[in-house]
Motif scaffolding. Structure first.
Motif, PDB file in Angstrom:
ATOM      1  N   THR A  57       0.841  -1.200   0.000  1.00 60.82           N
ATOM      2  CA  THR A  57       0.000   0.000   0.000  1.00 60.82           C
ATOM      3  C   THR A  57       0.876   1.249   0.000  1.00 60.82           C
ATOM      4  N   PHE A  58       1.907   1.237   0.838  1.00 58.08           N
ATOM      5  CA  PHE A  58       2.790   2.400   0.909  1.00 58.08           C
ATOM      6  C   PHE A  58       3.752   2.457  -0.272  1.00 58.08           C
ATOM      7  N   SER A 109       1.662   4.045  -2.895  1.00 59.57           N
ATOM      8  CA  SER A 109       1.482   5.457  -2.529  1.00 59.57           C
ATOM      9  C   SER A 109       2.728   6.267  -2.861  1.00 59.57           C
TER      10      SER A 109
END
Length: 214
Positions: free
Chosen positions: A117-118, A121
């Motif tokens: 997820t990061f 991102s």
């Protein structure tokens, strides 16, 4: 059970390798000091430290060893930041080193979904921010202006700085140096293309200014 955990560790290593390659590829394409190999190794190393920290902690705190990664990675990040004049370079690369270590740690502790997820991102910020800057701030520039005035005409400096501030709207004098028979004035400007054209005309036509560059 031991084989299960060993196999899981291999999966973590492969996932960490992929994450490091993805982050490092962007830096490698831009020929930065910390490229594909460096970012990938940082990601893998952070994963390994996290795995060892988790396994060797026993009943203790598994984050104790891993916490040193956070402080240690700062030295690597600082190594790619350098200053040239009034400009600072390498901040984005240092940030990517930092997030690569964080992603590697997440993978090492088994938080794969958080890690990716990061990762996604970070990639969005890296690529989308460049597009937004290109389209929304295409006509704005940050310039470090340096101009020379003869020492016998130093009294004109105050008026020149005031005129430059009026042309650029946002401008600050950040340095003043005396060198032999002239004064070197340095200003930090935030200026549009149109204002830059007006500024160049002013600097060229002003008889008190010997030379300028930015």
């Amino acid at each position: 059970m031991s084989e299960h955990f060993e196999l899981l560790d291999i999966y973590k290593a492969i996932i960490s390798l992929i994450a490091g390659l993805i982050l490092g590829f962007e830096r490698e394409m831009k020929d930065k000091s910390a490229g594909l190999k460096t970012i990938t190794i940082i990601c893998l190393g952070s994963t390994l430290f996290s795995i060892l920290s988790y396994k060797l902690a026993g009943t203790g705190d598994p984050t104790r060893i891993a916490s040193y990664i956070v402080s240690g990675i700062g030295f690597l990040g600082a190594g790619v930041i350098f200053k040239e004049g009034f400009n600072v370079y390498g901040l984005t690369t240092a940030g990517i080193i930092w997030i690569a270590a964080a992603i590697g740690m997440s993978i090492g502790f088994g938080e794969i979904y958080i890690a990716f997820t990061f990762l996604i991102s970070a990639l969005i910020i890296i690529y989308v921010a460049k597009v937004l800057t290109k389209h929304l701030l295409a006509y704005h520039h940050n310039k470090i202006l340096k101009f020379k005035i003869s020492t016998d005409r130093f009294q004109a400096k105050k008026a020149i700085v005031k005129d430059i501030k009026n042309i650029s709207k946002v401008g600050y004098q950040i340095a003043l140096e005396k060198r032999d028979d002239f004064i070197l004035v340095t200003m930090d400007l935030h200026i549009t293309n149109k204002q830059l054209e007006d500024l160049e005309i002013y600097l060229i036509e002003n008889e008190n200014i010997n030379s300028f560059n930015y």
